[in-house]
Design a protein around this motif. Structure first.
Motif, PDB file in Angstrom:
ATOM      1  N   GLN A 283      48.248   5.992  50.632  1.00  0.00           N
ATOM      2  CA  GLN A 283      47.705   4.621  51.095  1.00  0.00           C
ATOM      3  C   GLN A 283      46.945   3.675  50.174  1.00  0.00           C
ATOM      4  OE1 GLN A 283      47.106   6.608  55.040  1.00  0.00           O
ATOM      5  NE2 GLN A 283      49.075   5.776  55.718  1.00  0.00           N
TER       6      GLN A 283
ATOM      7  N   ASP B  10      70.876   6.135  56.892  1.00  0.00           N
ATOM      8  CA  ASP B  10      70.125   6.660  55.931  1.00  0.00           C
ATOM      9  C   ASP B  10      69.326   7.825  56.606  1.00  0.00           C
ATOM     10  OD1 ASP B  10      67.925   6.123  53.321  1.00  0.00           O
ATOM     11  OD2 ASP B  10      66.857   6.679  55.229  1.00  0.00           O
TER      12      ASP B  10
ATOM     13  N   TRP C  52      53.493  26.359  56.161  1.00  0.00           N
ATOM     14  CA  TRP C  52      53.448  25.890  57.640  1.00  0.00           C
ATOM     15  C   TRP C  52      52.968  27.042  58.494  1.00  0.00           C
ATOM     16  CZ3 TRP C  52      54.981  26.657  62.504  1.00  0.00           C
ATOM     17  CH2 TRP C  52      54.642  25.770  63.472  1.00  0.00           C
TER      18      TRP C  52
ATOM     19  N   GLU D 161      49.739  28.321  57.889  1.00  0.00           N
ATOM     20  CA  GLU D 161      48.692  27.263  58.386  1.00  0.00           C
ATOM     21  C   GLU D 161      48.637  27.397  59.782  1.00  0.00           C
ATOM     22  OE1 GLU D 161      48.918  23.678  54.946  1.00  0.00           O
ATOM     23  OE2 GLU D 161      50.135  23.641  56.954  1.00  0.00           O
TER      24      GLU D 161
ATOM     25  N   ASN E 299      52.839   5.460  61.632  1.00  0.00           N
ATOM     26  CA  ASN E 299      53.008   5.379  60.549  1.00  0.00           C
ATOM     27  C   ASN E 299      52.338   6.716  59.861  1.00  0.00           C
ATOM     28  OD1 ASN E 299      54.336   4.264  57.972  1.00  0.00           O
ATOM     29  ND2 ASN E 299      52.713   3.105  57.434  1.00  0.00           N
ATOM     30  N   ASN E 300      51.072   6.604  60.104  1.00  0.00           N
ATOM     31  CA  ASN E 300      50.509   7.952  59.673  1.00  0.00           C
ATOM     32  C   ASN E 300      50.851   9.008  59.774  1.00  0.00           C
ATOM     33  OD1 ASN E 300      48.646   5.830  58.381  1.00  0.00           O
ATOM     34  ND2 ASN E 300      47.011   6.012  60.101  1.00  0.00           N
ATOM     35  N   ALA E 301      51.392   9.210  60.816  1.00  0.00           N
ATOM     36  CA  ALA E 301      52.205  10.681  61.234  1.00  0.00           C
ATOM     37  C   ALA E 301      53.573  10.727  60.801  1.00  0.00           C
ATOM     38  CB  ALA E 301      52.205  10.522  62.840  1.00  0.00           C
ATOM     39  N   GLN E 302      54.180   9.793  59.976  1.00  0.00           N
ATOM     40  CA  GLN E 302      55.458   9.621  59.692  1.00  0.00           C
ATOM     41  C   GLN E 302      56.147  11.142  58.881  1.00  0.00           C
ATOM     42  OE1 GLN E 302      56.705   6.577  57.232  1.00  0.00           O
ATOM     43  NE2 GLN E 302      58.843   6.301  58.435  1.00  0.00           N
ATOM     44  N   ASP E 303      54.997  11.769  58.095  1.00  0.00           N
ATOM     45  CA  ASP E 303      55.405  12.858  57.450  1.00  0.00           C
ATOM     46  C   ASP E 303      55.684  14.076  58.485  1.00  0.00           C
ATOM     47  OD1 ASP E 303      52.774  12.650  57.764  1.00  0.00           O
ATOM     48  OD2 ASP E 303      52.493  14.119  56.224  1.00  0.00           O
TER      49      ASP E 303
ATOM     50  N   PHE F 235      51.784   1.008  65.575  1.00  0.00           N
ATOM     51  CA  PHE F 235      52.318   0.965  64.257  1.00  0.00           C
ATOM     52  C   PHE F 235      51.735   1.946  63.315  1.00  0.00           C
ATOM     53  CE2 PHE F 235      52.993  -0.428  60.128  1.00  0.00           C
ATOM     54  CZ  PHE F 235      54.782  -0.058  60.003  1.00  0.00           C
TER      55      PHE F 235
ATOM     56  N   LEU G  31      47.360  29.901  49.942  1.00  0.00           N
ATOM     57  CA  LEU G  31      47.104  30.618  51.249  1.00  0.00           C
ATOM     58  C   LEU G  31      47.345  32.180  51.166  1.00  0.00           C
ATOM     59  CD1 LEU G  31      48.781  27.990  53.614  1.00  0.00           C
ATOM     60  CD2 LEU G  31      46.447  28.542  53.704  1.00  0.00           C
TER      61      LEU G  31
ATOM     62  N   PRO H 217      55.977  -3.628  66.013  1.00  0.00           N
ATOM     63  CA  PRO H 217      55.806  -4.278  67.457  1.00  0.00           C
ATOM     64  C   PRO H 217      54.900  -5.206  67.475  1.00  0.00           C
ATOM     65  CG  PRO H 217      54.728  -1.815  67.204  1.00  0.00           C
ATOM     66  CD  PRO H 217      55.361  -1.977  66.150  1.00  0.00           C
TER      67      PRO H 217
ATOM     68  N   LEU I 182      58.932  13.434  60.676  1.00  0.00           N
ATOM     69  CA  LEU I 182      60.161  13.923  59.944  1.00  0.00           C
ATOM     70  C   LEU I 182      60.078  15.621  59.795  1.00  0.00           C
ATOM     71  CD1 LEU I 182      60.109  11.176  56.986  1.00  0.00           C
ATOM     72  CD2 LEU I 182      61.623  11.268  59.129  1.00  0.00           C
TER      73      LEU I 182
ATOM     74  N   THR J 131      43.180  27.777  55.830  1.00  0.00           N
ATOM     75  CA  THR J 131      43.984  27.067  56.440  1.00  0.00           C
ATOM     76  C   THR J 131      43.682  25.567  56.804  1.00  0.00           C
ATOM     77  OG1 THR J 131      43.592  27.713  58.748  1.00  0.00           O
ATOM     78  CG2 THR J 131      45.334  29.042  57.406  1.00  0.00           C
TER      79      THR J 131
ATOM     80  N   ARG K  25      50.959  25.296  48.368  1.00  0.00           N
ATOM     81  CA  ARG K  25      49.873  25.772  49.175  1.00  0.00           C
ATOM     82  C   ARG K  25      50.224  26.862  49.922  1.00  0.00           C
ATOM     83  NH1 ARG K  25      52.935  22.559  52.400  1.00  0.00           N
ATOM     84  NH2 ARG K  25      52.553  22.614  54.506  1.00  0.00           N
TER      85      ARG K  25
ATOM     86  N   LEU L 110      54.879   5.207  55.190  1.00  0.00           N
ATOM     87  CA  LEU L 110      54.238   6.444  54.534  1.00  0.00           C
ATOM     88  C   LEU L 110      55.303   7.261  54.112  1.00  0.00           C
ATOM     89  CD1 LEU L 110      51.843   8.291  53.948  1.00  0.00           C
ATOM     90  CD2 LEU L 110      52.205   9.287  56.111  1.00  0.00           C
TER      91      LEU L 110
ATOM     92  N   ASP M 274      62.495  -0.396  69.832  1.00  0.00           N
ATOM     93  CA  ASP M 274      61.889  -0.686  68.375  1.00  0.00           C
ATOM     94  C   ASP M 274      61.220   0.641  67.877  1.00  0.00           C
ATOM     95  OD1 ASP M 274      59.278  -0.543  69.408  1.00  0.00           O
ATOM     96  OD2 ASP M 274      59.451  -2.772  69.804  1.00  0.00           O
ATOM     97  N   GLN M 275      60.514   0.394  66.709  1.00  0.00           N
ATOM     98  CA  GLN M 275      60.274   1.452  65.863  1.00  0.00           C
ATOM     99  C   GLN M 275      59.238   2.420  66.758  1.00  0.00           C
ATOM    100  OE1 GLN M 275      60.627   2.478  62.941  1.00  0.00           O
ATOM    101  NE2 GLN M 275      59.022   3.121  61.585  1.00  0.00           N
ATOM    102  N   VAL M 276      58.447   1.669  67.539  1.00  0.00           N
ATOM    103  CA  VAL M 276      57.413   2.813  68.120  1.00  0.00           C
ATOM    104  C   VAL M 276      57.427   2.627  69.563  1.00  0.00           C
ATOM    105  CG1 VAL M 276      55.710   2.558  66.053  1.00  0.00           C
ATOM    106  CG2 VAL M 276      55.892   0.673  68.041  1.00  0.00           C
TER     107      VAL M 276
ATOM    108  N   THR N 286      66.498   9.500  56.088  1.00  0.00           N
ATOM    109  CA  THR N 286      65.308   9.438  56.717  1.00  0.00           C
ATOM    110  C   THR N 286      64.983   8.627  57.987  1.00  0.00           C
ATOM    111  OG1 THR N 286      64.234   9.408  54.444  1.00  0.00           O
ATOM    112  CG2 THR N 286      62.717   8.810  56.228  1.00  0.00           C
ATOM    113  N   VAL N 287      65.991   7.575  58.261  1.00  0.00           N
ATOM    114  CA  VAL N 287      66.170   6.845  59.272  1.00  0.00           C
ATOM    115  C   VAL N 287      66.699   7.841  60.279  1.00  0.00           C
ATOM    116  CG1 VAL N 287      66.822   4.859  60.511  1.00  0.00           C
ATOM    117  CG2 VAL N 287      66.076   4.590  58.117  1.00  0.00           C
TER     118      VAL N 287
END
Lengths: 643, 643
Positions: B616, A432, A592, A595, A536-540, A532, B594, B317, A543, B601, B590, B329, A456-458, A434-435
């Motif tokens: 979330q 996939d 980006w 910013e 997860n909070n940083a996943q975007d 975790f 900007l 984990p 990516l 920013t 954005r 997310l 594992d994931q993290v 995203t994975v």
């Protein structure tokens, strides 16, 4: 097949895009027989499957199935050639392409790479000639991406010397398996290998599934996935095993075996490392999927650009004749940056194919040194990322092409609908997307040797490495060449011309490095308890870092290729295409860059203006740029794309 | 149909989303019979077509075909109701939906709106009951978007009193016409009307095309478009006419007629104005297409969100069980902003439907005052824009849903593949989206009364109006309410909380106004000689201005709806969904904010963080938010979406 004669410039561009295996590509162009490669839309599932199986058999009879297999058993050419051949076959029907990939790449490749002499001697000739059709049974109902958690078991019975293959739950049923529903007589089944000592993780076992008459063997339940969103000619289906016994010799034992005493033995101690080494030998599948998707995108662009170059709609004031639609900026904007990206991805694809051949070609199989392993991980990272970017690009491009052709684009005869429907699942299978991008990020952030301990994931979170800042990961080959371009650009960002290659490269570099460093900084603060959630909070962000890394690799491949060309009109044109790729990518992420102070607002708007200008400058060269793709004439049958 | 019982909050949200025709929606939910509305994937073209025709006949027998037709001839309910019914039917098979749209909306609608009493009395009962199946033959091989240039002719022969319908060239052949290939017995044919005096522009003529036995009538050549990328149950085909004679009475004469002396007569002098008035009566088709696409998107979201709420993959984990994928997310990011946008578009759709009823409902047909005409043009602009945004949203959303469901999403039984393939052409039919956005820009930039004079591609250039700055165009109804929210926000942009509705509205307003003003400034410099080039060079800018105008209209509809709700948990939830829609839209653009100093920013990055936070926060409410969509339970058959 007769190919219409391209201009000198188109020929030169084509040679660059063709890359190291250009002779193979040329040979394919000459030999390709449309009837052997194209489909007919609208037939029943059974008709489509029958046609694809027949075509596969015909192609095998012509020797196409031998490419990339060991010469000792009748194989021909090299490993990289099998990827290039797959790319070229991607100009034909994609059901056929996937069927070829299942038979020769996944099934045959697993026997060749995970098996040993005994399997090779017994099966490869039959596989290459298409006489033994087989399946690659990895995915289960409950587990697609998380292969390590597969539930199917292969339990060794020392009394009888058998492996007992079993499906313990509904979620352990193998599903979406190509060659399962109709044709496969044998399957490479991925299962947790269990001996008296316990479990040894996922291994592959050869399991016969049908007799000569095509009936399921005792204990094997075969299902049919039936109608899908695309790929109607591929007979995807399900397997469930009820205590099916096969001889121990059916274990594909290159990386783990059971000895005569019933003891598990492996040259690789860590279960995780063994698992990933096994999967790593299958990296070619992802190379091929990316390449095949790339071909589909190019074919769609050829159709839409040829149509856009003829179709007229709405008259400009003061003229009686309507305007050719490709003269509209909006139409150019839809198609030309995507064409530029297809060029870029082709060149990046060539580099990973070459690298695959270096690392996996003849005499490279088996266990490896630490150094080889790092190179292998680096290749896997690059391949995973390129596969994701190629397949998303294909999907997005074919859709844009469909819309650019209006109602005509929706008619099956114009090929775009089937292309679109077929390529859709390329974003999912063989990983996939995203994975895969998360894998890329992990590959960049983690010290390889530590990765073996815990995948594992993290796991990466606690191991964010100084490698990031030090840039230890080598991305492309001709580093010195790129460095020269970069050095010239450093320190004068806002003054550089927008078409300055060094400045463009530096923007890609800054975007990739800075976003990766940012991810690193965020994740380094994690504790085992918060890992975790923080990840997860940083996943975007993760990516984004992964994707921009791939963009950088792709841009570097393009810049190198342009730089290597002889001076002349072809190089000048290629240089503009490269700038269009670069600036369209910068434009897409200009938020980006703004910013992060990498673009000021004036320059950001200038990038957009320059993308427009480049579209208009490239407009008169569209036919040359399409010819340069080198799609065999007879494989484009869309009436709207004919001269 | 039994509907599972939603929570109190879901019920309240549903009532808001249902809007003015909520009773009709509830009635549909209770009465809907899955077998009458759903398709079966994978059948042959002929099977699919046969099934769709049977379903259409059944639905007509139950009276669904009567909705929106004049009560005097057996019609029921009002005009807006026909759009709402279409939306609800959009939860069923989309081939059936399009077939219904062709029969009752396009064919029936043209007879009702372009015809007069004689046509109504003779045909409407037969049309509403599905006994006379008909086609709407507008598009030709050579002309899709540019309808004014259609080549088919209808020449009046005063000797016989006939109209002679003729296809003079290959490019004049009618194509992609629904109900043509198999079922249609009559067609509304759009043709250049020619009398002895000359040509009077495009008019519609009723032409019988098949006899009772289903054979093509003399002079009519009927072709079959065959397999398409989707909509297999719709029998799209072609018509060519060889000097086909029909009585003069077959001219649909609401806006232009031929009198007994053979003279052309019309209540509208200007040919252009007449043409656009005729097309304007057909605006309902675009309202319906937007609404139907919106339903398809909602159904896909329901499937993907229900699956994502159950499917587990990869363990965090320290935990043994794998994580529910919707807790990631990245997964939330894929689906929740799109869900929020579906909410937003539903509310905007409700407003245009109400406005359509106001302007086109009972007793409103016929010619209109200047004021009515301005309101009509404003509605057309809004409908064109909303249709483009709705259909692109549907395409993008269904694709994201497919990918979010992995391999399972590719299986036909899970519905996403067919939805995706079917909805694709919604971006093209009833107006190509790119062309429609240009119409929006023209509508905003041009003084309506001047538009009648000249409507070619760049007429607008010389007429850029002071209206832009003065904001004369009324966008939504409850202006005072919005103004109150806006006033609070003015002047403290960088200090406002990101969830401040006034600030959000102001951002949408600034983006729309400033980009439109920018286009105006650029185009005002044009001279007749440079007009085309200037317009073309600004095309991306024009399209951006149009899209952001639609975004603003949509946001205003959402903000109003939230503001009107009673305080309580439902309003709080709706408020968050509205913020997610707003901030995701701001985030997407954005770079623009900007570049134009509307975000700094720090704040730009805060928008991204807030989108994550909202995802979330909404995560636990997904099941409520899906229930609130009010999709009839029995119409979602995907196994992966069952509890």
């Amino acid at each position: 097949m007769t190919q219409h004669r391209p201009t000198e410039t188109a020929t030169q561009l084509r040679s660059v895009l063709d890359g190291a295996w250009r002779d193979l590509r040329e040979e394919f162009r000459e030999r390709a027989v449309p009837d052997q490669l194209l489909g007919e839309p609208g037939g029943s599932l059974e008709e489509q499957r029958e046609r694809v199986t027949r075509q596969l058999t015909e192609l095998a009879a012509e020797g196409y199935g031998r490419v990339g297999f060991p010469h000792a058993y009748g194989g021909e050419r090299d490993y990289g050639a099998s990827c290039v051949l797959f790319e070229m076959q991607g100009y034909g029907d994609l059901s056929l392409l996937v069927k070829l990939g299942v038979q020769f790449g996944l099934f045959g490749g697993a026997v060749a790479r995970l098996g040993t002499e005994r399997h090779h001697a017994e099966h490869l000739e039959q596989i290459m000639t298409g006489k033994l059709l087989g399946a690659f049974a990895m995915t289960e109902v409950g587990h697609g991406s998380n292969v390590a958690r597969l539930e199917t078991t292969a339990t060794y019975d020392h009394e009888t010397g058998d492996l007992v293959v079993h499906t313990p739950t509904e979620s352990a049923v193998k599903t979406y398996i190509g060659n399962a529903a109709r044709d496969g007589r044998m399957a490479v089944v991925f299962a947790q290998l269990i001996t008296d000592e316990g479990s040894h993780g996922v291994h592959a076992v050869l399991v016969p599934v049908r007799d000569e008459a095509g009936n399921a063997l005792p204990g094997v339940t075969i299902g049919d996935n039936g109608v899908k969103a695309g790929l109607p000619g591929v007979d995807n289906g399900t397997f469930a095993f009820d205590q099916v016994r096969v001889p121990k010799a059916n274990l594909l034992n290159a990386f783990g075996d059971i000895d005569d005493e019933g003891q598990y033995v492996s040259p690789i101690d860590s279960e995780n490392r063994r698992f990933f080494t096994m999967l790593g030998t299958l990296v070619r599948g992802r190379v091929c999927v990316g390449g095949g998707a790339g071909s589909a995108a190019k074919k769609a662009l050829a159709i839409a650009l040829r149509y856009g170059d003829q179709r007229r709609q709405f008259e400009a004031p003061g003229t009686e004749q309507e305007t050719v639609v490709l003269d509209y900026l909006a139409h150019q904007r839809k198609l030309l940056p995507r064409l530029a990206k297809s060029y870029a991805l082709s060149l990046a694809q060539n580099l990973v194919t070459e690298r695959l051949e270096e690392l996996h070609g003849a005499g490279t199989a088996g266990t490896r040194s630490q150094e080889d392993e790092e190179a292998q991980r680096e290749l896997e990272t690059r391949v995973a990322g390129l596969k994701a970017v190629q397949t998303w690009h294909a999907l997005d491009t074919i859709q844009a092409c469909r819309e650019a052709c209006g109602g005509a684009g929706y008619m099956a005869e114009n090929e775009l609908g089937q292309l679109r429907a077929d390529v859709d699942v390329f974003t999912t299978f063989e990983g996939d997307n995203t994975v895969l991008l998360q894998l890329v990020a992990k590959g960049l952030l983690t010290e390889y040797k530590e990765m073996w301990g815990d995948l594992d994931q993290v796991a990466m979170v606690s191991m964010v490495s100084k490698q990031v800042a030090e840039g230890l990961v080598e991305r492309t080959t001709g580093r010195a060449r790129l460095q020269r371009l970069l050095d010239v650009a450093k320190g004068r960002d806002d003054d550089s011309a927008l078409d300055d290659r060094g400045w463009q490269l530096s923007m890609f570099e800054q975007r990739a490095d800075h976003s990766l460093e940012g991810v690193g900084r965020r994740l380094r603060k994690a504790t085992p308890e918060t890992a975790f959630e923080m990840f997860n909070n940083a996943q975007d962000h993760v990516l984004f870092a992964a994707r921009t890394h791939v963009d950088r690799v792709v841009m570097e491949a393009f810049a190198e290729a342009v730089d290597e060309m002889d001076e002349g009109p072809a190089k000048e044109l290629m240089d503009q295409v490269c700038s269009l790729y670069a600036l369209a990518s910068i434009e897409e992420d200009r938020a980006w860059f703004l910013e992060h102070g990498r673009l000021n607002t004036t320059r950001s708007r200038a990038v957009t203006a320059q993308v427009n200008t480049l579209c208009q400058q490239l407009r008169p060269h569209v036919s040359t740029l399409v010819d340069a793709l080198g799609i065999p004439d007879g494989l484009i049958t869309a009436p709207i794309a004919q001269a």
